[in-house]
Design an enzyme around this catalytic site. Structure first.
Site, short mmCIF file in Angstrom:
data_model
loop_
_atom_site.label_atom_id
_atom_site.label_comp_id
_atom_site.label_asym_id
_atom_site.label_seq_id
_atom_site.Cartn_x
_atom_site.Cartn_y
_atom_site.Cartn_z
CG HIS A 45 -1.91 -1.08 1.46
ND1 HIS A 45 -1.86 -1.73 2.49
CD2 HIS A 45 -3.09 -1.27 0.56
CE1 HIS A 45 -3.15 -2.45 2.16
NE2 HIS A 45 -3.61 -2.46 1.04
NE ARG A 54 -3.24 -7.98 -4.60
CZ ARG A 54 -3.84 -8.19 -3.49
NH1 ARG A 54 -3.40 -8.54 -2.49
NH2 ARG A 54 -5.11 -8.56 -3.88
CB SER A 92 -4.54 -6.34 4.69
OG SER A 92 -3.99 -5.08 4.18
CE LYS A 103 -17.28 -5.10 3.06
NZ LYS A 103 -16.46 -4.99 2.03
#
Length: 159
Positions: free
Chosen positions: A17, A90, A127, A41
């Site tokens: 990030h 990615r 993450s 969430k």
């Protein structure tokens, strides 16, 4: 002023990030790190913790600010005068999902999305993966800032 947003949940912020944010800071007058806050969430770190960690992580760049948002990213962008969203990719699988979001975002608000290929050092990094490594006793210190790694160990290894 050319302003871009780097959005995400950042639970937690990783070196991947930070790489995208830093590279964006070199291209735009201001970069707003937009931290999505969705109370429905489940996150490891609450919104205040994520904002605090990101603020520390982006301290080297004078033109980067951190802000939380709820609701639509496009509304956040319009309210802040952000003309571009920068997303790190990615792999091809990221592109499939991100392209759909980019097309929706430009349709909703006219905000462009720019895709930045991730540094190969971080192409596998997420993450979730970092949290799993730390949870099971692994060393993720080369994938997150030191202060984030310390928080992860404290939070995930409370045996």
């Amino acid at each position: 002023m050319r302003r871009a947003a780097c959005p995400g949940s950042f639970d937690p912020v990783t070196n991947g990030h930070i790489d995208i944010i830093g590279r964006s800071a070199a291209l735009f007058d201001e970069v707003v790190v937009a931290v999505g806050i969705n109370k429905s969430k489940s996150r490891l770190f609450d919104a205040d913790e994520r904002l605090e960690m990101l603020t520390e992580a982006v301290a080297p760049w004078d033109n980067v600010v951190v802000a939380g948002f709820t609701g639509l990213l496009t509304d956040f962008c319009q309210e802040r005068g952000v003309s571009a969203i920068v997303k790190g990719l990615r792999a091809v699988s990221d592109f499939d999902y991100e392209l759909q979001m980019a097309q929706m975002n430009i349709g909703l608000s006219g905000v462009e999305t720019l895709f930045m290929p991730t540094n190969p050092l971080y192409s596998f990094l997420s993450s979730s993966l970092v949290k799993d490594v730390v949870k099971w006793g692994g060393d993720a210190s080369s994938y997150v800032p030191d202060f984030v790694g310390e928080r992860l160990v404290t939070r995930l290894r409370q045996d």
